[in-house]
Scaffold this motif. Structure first.
Motif, PDB file in Angstrom:
ATOM      1  N   THR A 104       7.355  -4.677  -0.788  1.00 47.16           N
ATOM      2  CA  THR A 104       8.220  -5.432   0.130  1.00 47.16           C
ATOM      3  C   THR A 104       8.102  -4.948   1.557  1.00 47.16           C
ATOM      4  OG1 THR A 104      10.076  -3.938  -0.275  1.00 47.16           O
ATOM      5  CG2 THR A 104       9.907  -5.884  -1.689  1.00 47.16           C
ATOM      6  N   GLY A 105       7.488  -3.771   1.756  1.00 46.19           N
ATOM      7  CA  GLY A 105       7.353  -3.217   3.106  1.00 46.19           C
ATOM      8  C   GLY A 105       8.651  -2.702   3.673  1.00 46.19           C
ATOM      9  N   ILE A 106       9.584  -2.341   2.804  1.00 44.40           N
ATOM     10  CA  ILE A 106      10.915  -1.916   3.269  1.00 44.40           C
ATOM     11  C   ILE A 106      11.099  -0.416   3.041  1.00 44.40           C
ATOM     12  CG2 ILE A 106      13.396  -2.148   2.868  1.00 44.40           C
ATOM     13  CD1 ILE A 106      12.896  -5.068   2.228  1.00 44.40           C
ATOM     14  N   PHE A 107      11.562   0.246   4.090  1.00 43.25           N
ATOM     15  CA  PHE A 107      11.970   1.645   3.999  1.00 43.25           C
ATOM     16  C   PHE A 107      13.454   1.679   3.644  1.00 43.25           C
ATOM     17  CE2 PHE A 107       8.261   1.949   6.677  1.00 43.25           C
ATOM     18  CZ  PHE A 107       7.688   3.148   6.320  1.00 43.25           C
ATOM     19  N   ALA A 108      13.848   2.651   2.818  1.00 44.83           N
ATOM     20  CA  ALA A 108      15.255   2.813   2.459  1.00 44.83           C
ATOM     21  C   ALA A 108      15.568   4.299   2.382  1.00 44.83           C
ATOM     22  CB  ALA A 108      15.560   2.134   1.128  1.00 44.83           C
ATOM     23  N   LYS A 109      16.843   4.629   2.488  1.00 46.00           N
ATOM     24  CA  LYS A 109      17.270   6.029   2.410  1.00 46.00           C
ATOM     25  C   LYS A 109      17.117   6.522   0.981  1.00 46.00           C
ATOM     26  CE  LYS A 109      21.026   8.953   4.048  1.00 46.00           C
ATOM     27  NZ  LYS A 109      21.135   9.882   2.970  1.00 46.00           N
ATOM     28  N   ARG A 110      16.629   7.742   0.830  1.00 51.35           N
ATOM     29  CA  ARG A 110      16.498   8.327  -0.518  1.00 51.35           C
ATOM     30  C   ARG A 110      17.841   8.617  -1.106  1.00 51.35           C
ATOM     31  NH1 ARG A 110      11.325   9.685  -2.019  1.00 51.35           N
ATOM     32  NH2 ARG A 110       9.898   9.880  -0.297  1.00 51.35           N
TER      33      ARG A 110
END
Length: 110
Positions: A104-110
């Protein structure tokens, strides 16, 4: 003639009162600053995520695909600078703090 009394030091009660006042002010200051720091940290995380996701979409527009390796791909393609110890430290933080979904090309918080 009245005798003149010369005070040369503070009494123990005065010193204790001053220490209590300083302790109360310090406690109030810490209680005020702690939530501010947490909010500032949350705001920083949101801003970093927004910036990384914008770079990911910019990469998609230029390359026709999402960055395959997240931050590393953005660095190699020149979207993120990697010069100087400060920037390298920031990029290590990105790798550590955020997960990347290449589908999706999305960064998210771990």
């Amino acid at each position: 003639m009245p005798s003149i009394v010369c005070r040369r030091a503070f009494s123990l009660v005065e010193l204790i009162a001053a220490a209590v006042i300083v302790a109360v002010v310090a406690a109030a200051t810490v209680a005020t600053i702690t939530p501010m720091r947490a909010k500032a940290h949350q705001r920083l995380i949101r801003e970093q995520l927004a910036a990384l996701n914008a770079l990911s979409h910019e990469y998609l527009g230029d390359q026709g695909q999402y960055p395959p390796n997240g931050v590393e791909s953005l660095i190699v393609a020149g979207y993120l600078p990697d010069t100087g110890p400060d920037q390298q430290s920031i990029n290590r933080g990105f790798r550590r703090d955020f997960r990347y979904d290449s589908a999706t090309g999305i960064f998210a918080k771990r």
